[in-house]
Write an enzyme that holds these catalytic residues in place. Structure first.
Site, short mmCIF file in Angstrom:
data_model
loop_
_atom_site.label_atom_id
_atom_site.label_comp_id
_atom_site.label_asym_id
_atom_site.label_seq_id
_atom_site.Cartn_x
_atom_site.Cartn_y
_atom_site.Cartn_z
N SER A 120 0.83 -1.21 0.00
CA SER A 120 0.00 0.00 0.00
C SER A 120 0.86 1.25 0.00
O SER A 120 0.51 2.26 -0.61
CB SER A 120 -0.87 0.06 1.26
OG SER A 120 -1.70 -1.05 1.33
N HIS A 141 -2.01 -3.05 -6.68
CA HIS A 141 -2.56 -2.64 -5.39
C HIS A 141 -4.08 -2.81 -5.38
O HIS A 141 -4.80 -1.99 -5.94
CB HIS A 141 -2.16 -1.19 -5.08
CG HIS A 141 -2.62 -0.74 -3.73
ND1 HIS A 141 -3.26 0.46 -3.51
CD2 HIS A 141 -2.56 -1.35 -2.52
CE1 HIS A 141 -3.55 0.56 -2.23
NE2 HIS A 141 -3.14 -0.52 -1.61
N GLU A 153 -4.92 -0.67 -8.60
CA GLU A 153 -3.94 0.28 -9.12
C GLU A 153 -2.76 -0.54 -9.66
O GLU A 153 -2.19 -1.37 -8.95
CB GLU A 153 -3.45 1.21 -8.01
CG GLU A 153 -4.52 2.15 -7.51
CD GLU A 153 -4.10 2.99 -6.30
OE1 GLU A 153 -4.56 4.14 -6.19
OE2 GLU A 153 -3.33 2.50 -5.46
N ASN A 191 -4.68 6.34 -2.02
CA ASN A 191 -4.24 6.64 -0.65
C ASN A 191 -3.57 8.00 -0.55
O ASN A 191 -3.63 8.65 0.50
CB ASN A 191 -3.31 5.54 -0.12
CG ASN A 191 -4.11 4.31 0.31
OD1 ASN A 191 -5.32 4.40 0.52
ND2 ASN A 191 -3.44 3.19 0.43
N1 LIG Z 1 -5.46 -4.74 4.73
C1 LIG Z 1 -5.63 -3.77 3.83
O1 LIG Z 1 -6.54 -2.94 3.95
C2 LIG Z 1 -4.73 -3.69 2.66
C3 LIG Z 1 -5.17 -3.06 1.48
C4 LIG Z 1 -4.34 -3.01 0.37
C5 LIG Z 1 -3.06 -3.55 0.44
N2 LIG Z 1 -2.63 -4.13 1.60
C6 LIG Z 1 -1.27 -4.68 1.63
O2 LIG Z 1 -1.35 -6.08 1.44
C7 LIG Z 1 -0.28 -6.71 2.15
C8 LIG Z 1 -0.86 -7.75 3.09
O3 LIG Z 1 -1.75 -7.13 3.98
P1 LIG Z 1 -2.87 -7.94 4.78
O4 LIG Z 1 -3.77 -6.94 5.39
O5 LIG Z 1 -3.43 -9.03 3.93
O6 LIG Z 1 -1.98 -8.61 5.94
P2 LIG Z 1 -2.31 -9.90 6.82
O7 LIG Z 1 -1.50 -9.77 8.05
O8 LIG Z 1 -3.77 -10.14 6.91
O9 LIG Z 1 -1.71 -11.10 5.94
C9 LIG Z 1 -0.34 -11.30 5.70
C10 LIG Z 1 -0.14 -12.82 5.60
O10 LIG Z 1 1.15 -13.07 5.06
C11 LIG Z 1 1.67 -14.22 5.69
N3 LIG Z 1 3.12 -14.18 5.49
C12 LIG Z 1 4.04 -13.38 6.08
N4 LIG Z 1 5.26 -13.62 5.56
C13 LIG Z 1 5.11 -14.58 4.61
C14 LIG Z 1 5.99 -15.22 3.69
N5 LIG Z 1 7.29 -14.96 3.67
N6 LIG Z 1 5.46 -16.14 2.86
C15 LIG Z 1 4.16 -16.42 2.89
N7 LIG Z 1 3.27 -15.83 3.71
C16 LIG Z 1 3.75 -14.91 4.56
C17 LIG Z 1 1.20 -14.12 7.13
O11 LIG Z 1 1.21 -15.38 7.75
C18 LIG Z 1 -0.21 -13.54 6.95
O12 LIG Z 1 -1.18 -14.57 6.85
C19 LIG Z 1 0.51 -5.58 2.83
O13 LIG Z 1 1.58 -5.21 2.00
C20 LIG Z 1 -0.52 -4.48 2.93
O14 LIG Z 1 0.04 -3.20 2.98
C21 LIG Z 1 -3.44 -4.23 2.70
#
Ligand SMILES: NC(=O)c1ccc[n+]([C@@H]2O[C@H](COP(=O)([O-])OP(=O)(O)OC[C@H]3O[C@@H](n4cnc5c(N)ncnc54)[C@H](O)[C@@H]3O)[C@@H](O)[C@H]2O)c1
Length: 283
Positions: A120, A141, A153, A191
């Site tokens: 993000s 994104h 995006e 964002n």
């Molecule tokens: N939550 C949101 O609103 C949102 C929106 C857009 C983008 N994002 C981005 O998406 C990404 C993930 O966010 P999220 O909210 O899904 O996080 P989350 O914590 O829900 O999920 C992350 C997952 O990745 C796993 N993980 C960590 N390291 C790993 C690896 N090396 N190999 C495999 N799995 C691994 C963890 O076990 C976890 O289940 C981030 O970069 C975040 O900025 C989040």
């Protein structure tokens, strides 16, 4: 560019599981990678459950649901993604683990595989720099929840080729998303605009001395917002918003980007919004 048939998704948390669900529904063979077999299986179960709900609502046929579920494999082995045409990363929002992962993917995946990050607020260019193929690294994104939010995006980093951008945009469209192509600047498009705007909304609560209910009502009726800002921040998650605001502030040094003290205090107190049962509102 290879024709994209197989997609890898790394990290099956809130975002990754949603992206994997979109991929299997769109007909892509999909390999999801988690850190433990239990987390992988739990994500696969959640996806299966969501698709069953879609069948119950009459949005999907049982046969389509079963075929979609059969397209998903979950693994803990990164090597299982070696043959993917596109890999989408959705792990923790920190630069070091992402760079380490991209360096490994660069070593494991075919030379023509496109590597995408769902970051993000981090720099796609910095993530791409961990690989020997920055021309094939792109930002994809998605918004939360990925199966429901219509936008993606597609982020062109400093060295990303036009071909990689187009390949990612084509996949985004096939996943049913509206696509906006943009360059790799902090916050990309949405964002960059939304974070300081929501920060201002929270500051207005204290400055204008209005309640969250009153502010939400005012923005819906005076600005045509579909949802009030306090409701929106509760939905996004106070912690997620504060983290993104801090990241943008660190990069741009504009005071409006910094998270308001009130939000930081809420985060520290565990008032994270809808997911914790309490934020501006109680759920
Ligand atoms: N939550 C949101 O609103 C949102 C929106 C857009 C983008 N994002 C981005 O998406 C990404 C993930 O966010 P999220 O909210 O899904 O996080 P989350 O914590 O829900 O999920 C992350 C997952 O990745 C796993 N993980 C960590 N390291 C790993 C690896 N090396 N190999 C495999 N799995 C691994 C963890 O076990 C976890 O289940 C981030 O970069 C975040 O900025 C989040």
């Amino acid at each position: 560019m290879p024709e994209i048939r197989t997609i890898g998704v790394i990290g099956l948390g809130a975002m990754g599981a949603g992206i994997a669900q979109l991929a299997i529904e769109a007909g892509y063979d999909t390999v999801g990678r988690e850190v433990t077999a239990e987390l992988g299986q739990a994500a696969a179960d959640r996806i299966g459950h969501f698709l069953t709900r879609r069948v119950e609502k009459g949005q999907l046929e049982q046969g389509q649901r079963d075929a979609a579920v059969a397209r998903l494999t979950v693994t803990t082995e990164l090597e299982a993604l070696a043959d993917c045409d596109l890999v989408i990363e959705a792990i923790v929002e920190e630069i070091e683990p992402k760079q380490a992962l991209f360096a490994e993917l660069d070593r494991i995946c075919r030379a023509d595989t496109i590597l995408a990050t769902n970051t993000s607020a981090l720099s796609v260019t910095e993530i791409a720099a961990a690989t020997t193929r920055p021309e094939r690294v792109v930002g994809m994104h998605f918004f939360n929840p990925a199966p429901l939010m219509p936008l993606v995006e597609i982020v062109q980093a400093e060295l990303t080729s036009d071909e990689a951008v187009e390949a990612a945009a084509t996949v985004g469209a096939r996943l049913g998303k509206e696509v906006v192509r943009c360059h790799d600047t902090p916050g990309f498009v949405v964002n960059r605009v939304l974070i300081p705007l929501l920060n201002d909304c929270v500051r207005a609560l204290d400055e204008a001395r209005v309640t969250p209910e009153a502010l939400d009502m005012a923005m819906k009726n005076g600005a045509g917002w579909p949802m009030g800002p306090c409701t929106l921040v509760d939905l996004v998650g106070i912690d997620v918003h504060v983290h993104a605001a801090e990241a943008l502030y660190e990069k741009l040094r504009e005071p409006r980007m910094a998270p308001p003290a009130r939000l930081v205090a809420m985060k520290n107190a565990g008032l994270l919004g809808r997911k914790s049962g309490r934020g501006f509102y109680t759920y």
